[in-house]
Design an enzyme around this catalytic site. Structure first.
Site: not given
Ligand SMILES: [Zn+2]
Length: 685
Positions: A101, A274, A312, A314, A317, A343
């Site tokens: 920015d 963002d 999920c 990830c 998880c 996550h």
């Molecule tokens: Zn997750």
């Protein structure tokens, strides 16, 4: 008008698919560090790091493009570091593209901390006090030194409440700066984006988009949203602006937002986003899932073996239970922040990927309808029960704070380590009204007929459980109702707090705190700002140490000074801190109200130059303190509070605790002279 010609878009932006029943589109563009597919979400790496994440965890989440803040990186580590060490990519070990920015948003968020003119904004570093000039040219030079792939022009940000003429002036300045930024950039290979401004005025937004699209930018951003407008307004303005932006450039909606905000904006034709929300909420244990938003702090998860989201994949998880995350978050362990952050970032990136697949596959409109309902859900498996009337719901403590029930039956918040109770002598809202609202005659100030143009700035030092701030909000609302909104002075309420646990705890037990039965405190907790529907009252939180903000926060008219006592937080009561407040307020009359009537606090204020008067008593306290930076303000005050006089000075001379601790003999005599010769004692009996 441009001196140095730029070629066609550096990005080779190519739209691959457009949704037939929506403005959503999927595209690809090229940067110096590889190709980017849109729609895209950029995690925010303020200090050349996304908070509590590693480069590997960011890559695993699917992040492709990072945002870094020029303003923060300029102040620390400073540009020399980037010049010597070869740019941000090497410095932080991130080899994908980076967008920076311009630094403007941060500077303009602190409207009185800088001087601004056509050249740019001059401001003082909060790190070392050095003066800087942020101009369209210097901003570009900084972003080039950082080694950014996508640069943003310097724009003038204005509050969402800005009137048409003010918004127009800021927009026109932004346009002149945009031309200068293009010149400064020259033919350098990095991409440069312009920023559409114009506040909430449709004609200005359109004019801004039409002006900027004539210039050789590589992309265009929508600035000045997510600064206090309603969601409906934001969606409407976003749609209006994207209609006036060219189809062959990427469109970037700055600073937005929640998952539902992203879905709504993609539907309206935005390509890039963002926001700090996924990592910021992770710190507080809030996880976005396919079945609603989970608050992992809640006791409901203490024994929960399931992952945050069974759907999920990830790392959080796959490998950890809700119970473990609950424990980490309750213990303020960084690992909890890291894992929930993984996550949430994965959730955001999956949402972006799904949207792209649906746009390419032609199913976006149906997906939008289904996903919209899903993203609006709260925690479905363990819905929050409405607060019970007067009995606290558990937990009755959070961090260093616990609920305290007084003998008279009202509730307060107690700091466990110090034993200190906020508003201990009468119900919090009662004391707030007596000491701060009534004494400062806030209501009368809001309707002063000649004053209704100038904004009234209130510093609420020590937000605590928001008793004083909410008393100010309610006072404003009462005036607004009585005057049907006309002739009211705009108010900017700035709360300072480094630890939000007290307010979080009180909000969780809002049945015990009637002053919190209002939408504002939860907005302050979740977004750090709230505004009244009239837009005449803006309430914002400056989170951190008050001492870091004194020189930067907007110049106050009124200061509600309510930190913990000298015994618990001595640093907030020194002569030095009052001297800094005093010199900050030199430019206009300011009044400081505090519950303390201690000699040490009053001496500290007097030595700083304040005129110090007795305030009303509260509970067992017979008096409190009011300090004025101008002697004549005390005389004009509607309550005519008596200034401390010769009798007080005589008592001070006899006092055992006459001087602040750790003063040398020389300093003591200088200090005594300062007090004895204070103008307030010259004319009093
Ligand atoms: Zn997750």
């Amino acid at each position: 008008m441009l001196k140095s010609p730029r070629g066609n878009s550096q990005l080779q932006f190519t739209v691959e698919a457009e949704s037939p029943e929506s403005r959503a589109r999927a595209a690809t563009f090229q940067t110096l560090h590889g190709a980017v597919q849109t729609p895209i979400f950029m995690p925010v790496g303020t200090q050349a790091t996304v908070k509590a994440q590693t480069v590997e965890s960011l890559q695993d989440s699917g992040a492709r493009l990072l945002l870094a803040n020029t303003y923060h990186l300029l102040l620390r580590p400073g540009l020399e570091v980037f010049k010597k060490l070869g740019g941000i990519h090497r410095f932080m070990n991130w080899h994908g593209p980076v967008l920076t920015d311009s630094g403007g948003f941060q500077i303009f968020s602190l409207p009185h901390a800088r001087a601004m003119d056509e050249a740019g904004a001059r401001f003082k570093s909060y790190v070392d006090g050095k003066l800087y000039l942020l101009s369209p040219e210097s901003s570009i030079a900084m972003q080039q030194a950082i080694g950014s792939d996508i640069l943003m022009v310097l724009d003038q940000c204005i509050p969402a409440t800005a009137a048409h003429d003010q918004a127009q002036a800021a927009m026109e300045l932004t346009h002149r700066w945009a031309v200068r930024a293009l010149d400064a950039c020259g033919a350098a290979p990095a991409a440069l984006f312009g920023i559409v401004q114009g506040g909430r005025h449709h004609d200005l937004r359109k004019a801004s988009a039409e002006f900027l699209r004539q210039l050789p930018f590589d992309g265009l951003a929508i600035g000045g949203l997510a600064v206090g407008e309603t969601h409906a307004e934001r969606y409407d303005l976003t749609e209006w602006v994207t209609e006036h932006l060219p189809a062959d450039l990427p469109r970037y909606l700055m600073g937005v937002g929640t998952p539902i905000d992203l879905l709504e904006a993609v539907h309206r034709g935005v390509d890039m986003f963002d926001c700090i929300i996924p990592t910021q909420l992770a710190q507080r244990g809030i996880a976005f899932t396919s079945h609603g938003k989970l608050q992992l702090r809640r006791t409901a998860y203490k024994f929960a073996p399931a992952p945050v989201d069974a759907r999920c994949q990830c790392r959080c998880c796959r490998e950890y239970s809700r119970a473990y995350l609950h424990h980490l978050i309750k213990s303020d362990e960084v690992l909890g922040w890291h894992l929930v952050g993984i996550h949430n970032l994965t959730f955001y990136q999956r949402l972006m990927r799904e949207m792209r697949e649906q746009i390419v596959g032609g199913g976006f409109a149906a997906y939008y309808r289904q996903k919209r309902a899903e993203l609006m859900r709260a925690d479905e498996e363990n819905p929050n029960r409405p607060p019970r009337k007067t009995k606290p719901a558990s937990p009755a403590r959070l961090g260093d704070y616990q609920l305290h029930r007084s003998a008279q039956g009202f509730y307060s918040i107690r700091q466990i380590s110090s034993g200190e109770i906020m508003h201990s002598v009468s119900a919090p809202s009662e004391e707030a009204n007596r000491l701060y609202i009534d004494q400062s005659a806030l209501g009368a100030r809001l309707i002063e007929p000649d004053n209704n143009i100038r904004e009234l700035v209130i510093w609420d030092v020590g937000l605590g459980a928001a008793a004083n701030a909410m008393a100010a909000v309610r006072c404003f609302e009462a005036c607004h109702r009585e005057n049907e909104g006309t002739g009211l002075r705009p108010v900017r309420l700035i709360s300072f707090e480094h630890n939000l646990d007290a307010l979080t705890l009180a909000a969780k037990n809002s049945g015990c705190f009637p002053h919190l039965h209002h939408g504002a405190p939860s907005k302050i907790l979740s977004h750090g700002r709230w505004q009244h529907a009239s837009r005449l009252l803006q309430w914002e939180l400056l989170k951190g140490d008050f001492r870091d903000f004194i020189e930067m926060a907007a110049l106050p008219d009124l200061i509600f000074y309510d930190p913990f006592s000298y015994k618990t937080d001595a640093a907030m009561w020194t002569g030095e801190i009052f001297a800094r407040i005093f010199s900050r307020c030199l430019a206009k009359p300011a009044e400081l109200y505090t519950y303390s009537a201690s000699t040490a606090a009053r001496v500290a204020m007097l030595s700083a130059g304040f005129f110090v008067a007795q305030g009303v008593g509260t509970g067992p306290k017979t008096e409190t303190t009011i300090a004025f930076n101008r002697g004549e303000s005390a005389a004009r005050h509607p309550l005519a509070p008596p200034l401390l006089d010769q009798r007080w000075l005589a008592r001070w001379r006899r006092s055992a605790a006459k001087f602040p601790a750790a003063l040398s003999n020389e300093e003591r005599s200088r200090f005594a002279h300062l007090l004895e010769s204070h103008r307030q004692f010259l004319n009093t009996p």
